[in-house]
Design a protein around this motif. Structure first.
Motif, PDB file in Angstrom:
ATOM      1  N   ASP A   1       0.837  -1.193   0.000  1.00 30.84           N
ATOM      2  CA  ASP A   1       0.000   0.000   0.000  1.00 30.84           C
ATOM      3  C   ASP A   1       0.873   1.245   0.000  1.00 30.84           C
ATOM      4  OD1 ASP A   1      -2.183  -1.629   0.160  1.00 30.84           O
ATOM      5  OD2 ASP A   1      -2.371  -1.482   2.331  1.00 30.84           O
ATOM      6  N   GLU A   2       0.404   2.251  -0.699  1.00 28.81           N
ATOM      7  CA  GLU A   2       1.079   3.545  -0.672  1.00 28.81           C
ATOM      8  C   GLU A   2       0.537   4.326   0.523  1.00 28.81           C
ATOM      9  OE1 GLU A   2       3.509   4.746  -2.598  1.00 28.81           O
ATOM     10  OE2 GLU A   2       3.591   2.847  -3.703  1.00 28.81           O
ATOM     11  N   GLU A   3       1.440   4.822   1.345  1.00 25.50           N
ATOM     12  CA  GLU A   3       1.037   5.565   2.532  1.00 25.50           C
ATOM     13  C   GLU A   3       1.623   6.967   2.451  1.00 25.50           C
ATOM     14  OE1 GLU A   3       2.113   3.383   5.975  1.00 25.50           O
ATOM     15  OE2 GLU A   3       0.965   1.614   5.385  1.00 25.50           O
ATOM     16  N   SER A   4       0.974   7.903   3.152  1.00 21.99           N
ATOM     17  CA  SER A   4       1.407   9.296   3.089  1.00 21.99           C
ATOM     18  C   SER A   4       2.586   9.575   4.013  1.00 21.99           C
ATOM     19  CB  SER A   4       0.241  10.201   3.470  1.00 21.99           C
ATOM     20  OG  SER A   4      -0.126   9.955   4.813  1.00 21.99           O
ATOM     21  N   ASN A   5       2.885   8.703   4.942  1.00 20.50           N
ATOM     22  CA  ASN A   5       3.966   8.863   5.911  1.00 20.50           C
ATOM     23  C   ASN A   5       3.767  10.070   6.816  1.00 20.50           C
ATOM     24  OD1 ASN A   5       5.258   6.587   4.903  1.00 20.50           O
ATOM     25  ND2 ASN A   5       6.419   7.765   3.417  1.00 20.50           N
ATOM     26  N   ILE A   6       2.534  10.503   7.014  1.00 20.21           N
ATOM     27  CA  ILE A   6       2.213  11.591   7.927  1.00 20.21           C
ATOM     28  C   ILE A   6       1.470  11.001   9.117  1.00 20.21           C
ATOM     29  CG2 ILE A   6       0.909  13.719   8.229  1.00 20.21           C
ATOM     30  CD1 ILE A   6       1.268  14.224   5.244  1.00 20.21           C
TER      31      ILE A   6
ATOM     32  N   THR B   1      -0.541  11.781  12.517  1.00 17.23           N
ATOM     33  CA  THR B   1      -1.261  12.830  13.236  1.00 17.23           C
ATOM     34  C   THR B   1      -1.787  12.252  14.545  1.00 17.23           C
ATOM     35  OG1 THR B   1      -3.302  12.279  12.088  1.00 17.23           O
ATOM     36  CG2 THR B   1      -1.973  14.037  11.153  1.00 17.23           C
TER      37      THR B   1
END
Length: 120
Positions: free
Chosen positions: A89-94, A96
């Protein structure tokens, strides 16, 4: 006085017997474990006269036919790399962290009323 000495002597003899038997059991068990662990690789690698299946020969008649060129190998490698890369999966690496307020509970407010209403 003699009865006490006889009782103590019999208790001491029993203690020595228990200690000696205990040491012999532990020593025997450790010796057997050492023997088993030293012989284990030989037991694992033993051949039990299994019938060996004949090895299939390559379908290639000569070495020229089975030779794969470098660019074909590179293309296969690149295709495999792209295929396995797409499985993740592509993740945003943010990351919160949201602060959540606790809901009002009458149970928590009663403790304040009990502790603050003491006479002074």
């Amino acid at each position: 006085m003699d009865n006490l000495a006889i009782i103590l002597a019999s208790q001491m003899d029993f203690g020595w017997t228990v200690a000696l038997v205990g040491f012999l059991i532990v020593f025997t068990a450790l010796t057997l474990l050492v023997i088993v662990f030293l012989r284990l690789p030989k037991l694992i690698n033993m051949n039990f006269k299994r019938s060996k299946k004949p090895v299939k020969k390559s379908h290639c008649k000569d070495e020229e036919e089975c030779h794969i060129e470098g660019n074909v190998t590179a293309a296969i490698g690149m295709a495999l790399h792209l295929y396995f890369k797409e499985q993740h999966d592509e993740e945003s690496n943010i990351v919160t962290i949201k602060k959540v307020k606790k809901a009002y509970s009458p149970w928590s407010s009663k403790i304040y009323s009990v502790t603050n209403n003491w006479p002074r």
